[in-house]
Design an enzyme around this catalytic site. Sequence first.
Site, PDB file in Angstrom:
ATOM      1  N   LYS A  13     -66.033  54.359  22.868  1.00 35.54           N
ATOM      2  CA  LYS A  13     -66.274  55.616  23.572  1.00 35.54           C
ATOM      3  C   LYS A  13     -67.757  55.868  23.831  1.00 35.54           C
ATOM      4  O   LYS A  13     -68.111  56.475  24.839  1.00 35.54           O
ATOM      5  CB  LYS A  13     -65.610  56.804  22.871  1.00 35.54           C
ATOM      6  CG  LYS A  13     -66.082  57.060  21.464  1.00 35.54           C
ATOM      7  CD  LYS A  13     -65.278  58.201  20.865  1.00 35.54           C
ATOM      8  CE  LYS A  13     -65.800  58.608  19.508  1.00 35.54           C
ATOM      9  NZ  LYS A  13     -66.099  57.502  18.571  1.00 35.54           N
ATOM     10  N   ARG A  88     -65.150  66.358  15.890  1.00 33.47           N
ATOM     11  CA  ARG A  88     -64.448  65.360  15.093  1.00 33.47           C
ATOM     12  C   ARG A  88     -63.464  66.015  14.133  1.00 33.47           C
ATOM     13  O   ARG A  88     -62.765  65.304  13.406  1.00 33.47           O
ATOM     14  CB  ARG A  88     -65.460  64.557  14.284  1.00 33.47           C
ATOM     15  CG  ARG A  88     -65.701  63.144  14.825  1.00 33.47           C
ATOM     16  CD  ARG A  88     -66.688  62.511  13.877  1.00 33.47           C
ATOM     17  NE  ARG A  88     -66.769  61.081  13.944  1.00 33.47           N
ATOM     18  CZ  ARG A  88     -67.688  60.413  14.638  1.00 33.47           C
ATOM     19  NH1 ARG A  88     -68.532  61.040  15.411  1.00 33.47           N
ATOM     20  NH2 ARG A  88     -67.738  59.093  14.568  1.00 33.47           N
ATOM     21  N   ARG A 127     -70.541  44.458  15.861  1.00 35.01           N
ATOM     22  CA  ARG A 127     -71.535  45.362  16.457  1.00 35.01           C
ATOM     23  C   ARG A 127     -72.908  45.135  15.839  1.00 35.01           C
ATOM     24  O   ARG A 127     -73.036  44.865  14.653  1.00 35.01           O
ATOM     25  CB  ARG A 127     -71.131  46.823  16.209  1.00 35.01           C
ATOM     26  CG  ARG A 127     -69.988  47.231  17.050  1.00 35.01           C
ATOM     27  CD  ARG A 127     -70.056  48.649  17.555  1.00 35.01           C
ATOM     28  NE  ARG A 127     -70.238  49.690  16.582  1.00 35.01           N
ATOM     29  CZ  ARG A 127     -69.833  50.945  16.787  1.00 35.01           C
ATOM     30  NH1 ARG A 127     -69.193  51.255  17.897  1.00 35.01           N
ATOM     31  NH2 ARG A 127     -70.054  51.866  15.897  1.00 35.01           N
ATOM     32  N   ARG A 160     -75.295  47.968  11.212  1.00 27.36           N
ATOM     33  CA  ARG A 160     -75.505  49.282  10.588  1.00 27.36           C
ATOM     34  C   ARG A 160     -74.667  49.407   9.318  1.00 27.36           C
ATOM     35  O   ARG A 160     -73.564  48.890   9.259  1.00 27.36           O
ATOM     36  CB  ARG A 160     -75.065  50.391  11.553  1.00 27.36           C
ATOM     37  CG  ARG A 160     -76.090  50.711  12.583  1.00 27.36           C
ATOM     38  CD  ARG A 160     -75.666  51.703  13.643  1.00 27.36           C
ATOM     39  NE  ARG A 160     -74.416  52.407  13.468  1.00 27.36           N
ATOM     40  CZ  ARG A 160     -73.793  53.048  14.452  1.00 27.36           C
ATOM     41  NH1 ARG A 160     -74.308  53.071  15.669  1.00 27.36           N
ATOM     42  NH2 ARG A 160     -72.668  53.676  14.256  1.00 27.36           N
ATOM     43  N   ARG A 171     -63.916  54.906   7.506  1.00 26.58           N
ATOM     44  CA  ARG A 171     -64.081  55.724   8.716  1.00 26.58           C
ATOM     45  C   ARG A 171     -62.767  55.844   9.479  1.00 26.58           C
ATOM     46  O   ARG A 171     -62.480  56.877  10.082  1.00 26.58           O
ATOM     47  CB  ARG A 171     -65.169  55.130   9.613  1.00 26.58           C
ATOM     48  CG  ARG A 171     -66.549  55.261   9.014  1.00 26.58           C
ATOM     49  CD  ARG A 171     -67.582  54.534   9.824  1.00 26.58           C
ATOM     50  NE  ARG A 171     -67.881  55.221  11.070  1.00 26.58           N
ATOM     51  CZ  ARG A 171     -68.551  54.671  12.077  1.00 26.58           C
ATOM     52  NH1 ARG A 171     -68.980  53.427  11.980  1.00 26.58           N
ATOM     53  NH2 ARG A 171     -68.797  55.355  13.164  1.00 26.58           N
TER      54      ARG A 171
HETATM   55  P1  AMP Z   1     -70.810  57.674  15.454  1.00 25.93           P
HETATM   56  O1  AMP Z   1     -72.057  57.006  15.888  1.00 25.93           O
HETATM   57  O2  AMP Z   1     -70.318  58.716  16.435  1.00 25.93           O
HETATM   58  O3  AMP Z   1     -69.718  56.715  15.081  1.00 25.93           O
HETATM   59  O4  AMP Z   1     -71.166  58.501  14.123  1.00 25.93           O
HETATM   60  C1  AMP Z   1     -71.673  57.871  12.972  1.00 25.93           C
HETATM   61  C2  AMP Z   1     -71.488  58.776  11.761  1.00 25.93           C
HETATM   62  O5  AMP Z   1     -72.189  60.017  11.985  1.00 25.93           O
HETATM   63  C3  AMP Z   1     -70.060  59.200  11.460  1.00 25.93           C
HETATM   64  O6  AMP Z   1     -69.345  58.241  10.704  1.00 25.93           O
HETATM   65  C4  AMP Z   1     -70.296  60.493  10.678  1.00 25.93           C
HETATM   66  O7  AMP Z   1     -70.707  60.232   9.361  1.00 25.93           O
HETATM   67  C5  AMP Z   1     -71.480  61.093  11.411  1.00 25.93           C
HETATM   68  N1  AMP Z   1     -71.033  61.980  12.504  1.00 25.93           N
HETATM   69  C6  AMP Z   1     -71.210  61.803  13.840  1.00 25.93           C
HETATM   70  N2  AMP Z   1     -70.671  62.805  14.540  1.00 25.93           N
HETATM   71  C7  AMP Z   1     -70.128  63.660  13.634  1.00 25.93           C
HETATM   72  C8  AMP Z   1     -69.415  64.887  13.716  1.00 25.93           C
HETATM   73  N3  AMP Z   1     -69.117  65.444  14.909  1.00 25.93           N
HETATM   74  N4  AMP Z   1     -69.001  65.472  12.565  1.00 25.93           N
HETATM   75  C9  AMP Z   1     -69.284  64.937  11.373  1.00 25.93           C
HETATM   76  N5  AMP Z   1     -69.927  63.777  11.213  1.00 25.93           N
HETATM   77  C10 AMP Z   1     -70.356  63.141  12.319  1.00 25.93           C
END
Ligand code: AMP
Length: 214
Positions: A13, A88, A127, A160, A171
């Site tokens: 996404k 989320r 990734r 990462r 996750r």
């Molecule tokens: P992403 O890059 O979107 O996969 O986000 C990486 C990490 O950031 C996630 O696994 C969460 O720990 C944190 N994170 C990102 N967006 C949110 C959100 N809307 N609510 C809570 N945690 C978030």
Amino acid sequence: MKIIMLGAPGAGKGTQAKMLADKYHIPHISTGDIFRANIKNGTELGNKAKVFMDKGMLVPDELTCDLVVDRIKQEDCKDGYILDGFPRTIPQAECLDQALETLGDKIDYAVDVEVPDENIVRRMSGRRACASCGATYHIVYNAPEKEGVCDRCGAELILRDDDKPETVQKRLTVYHEQTQPLIDYYKNKGVLAQVDGTKDMQEVFQSIVNVLEK
Ligand code: AMP
């Protein structure tokens, strides 16, 4: 156009959100990117968020909602934006709805990029992210020109912490428990669009554009 991108971590996404932001000239707002930038800069928010992110957990809603609500009020968001990784949780979606209502606004589409869990685990282990500028790659689907080196800035590419297999599994569990209910939430609002995220990146992009321009 105000768009929310839904989908499991690693469903692609973020890539689609960037492509849509380029096509429609609207900002791409990724909460994950905002947290990572804060971690890199050693801010208080970054230090708090890192503890949760490294464990594959969600950052608490109260640290996340205000951040996004402030961001979408900025001038460059007046013609639309793409939210990637937010909301989320149901409370985050409710917080966003409340803020939008106050602004006399609403979300136009919530795009769910569907990918089964087994594909996700395979994808995420491939990734790589640039340790310096944050650009993302995939060793199979979106490889850099030179292995292990960022095309954009020449810095080293890393896996990462939150893309490590054990964290990915966590996750996914968190996604199913806390984020998947948003699919029904937006379906009930009549703004949900579901696309098959297992297809090639360009095909997925085209199916999203078809929905948005229908
Ligand atoms: P992403 O890059 O979107 O996969 O986000 C990486 C990490 O950031 C996630 O696994 C969460 O720990 C944190 N994170 C990102 N967006 C949110 C959100 N809307 N609510 C809570 N945690 C978030």
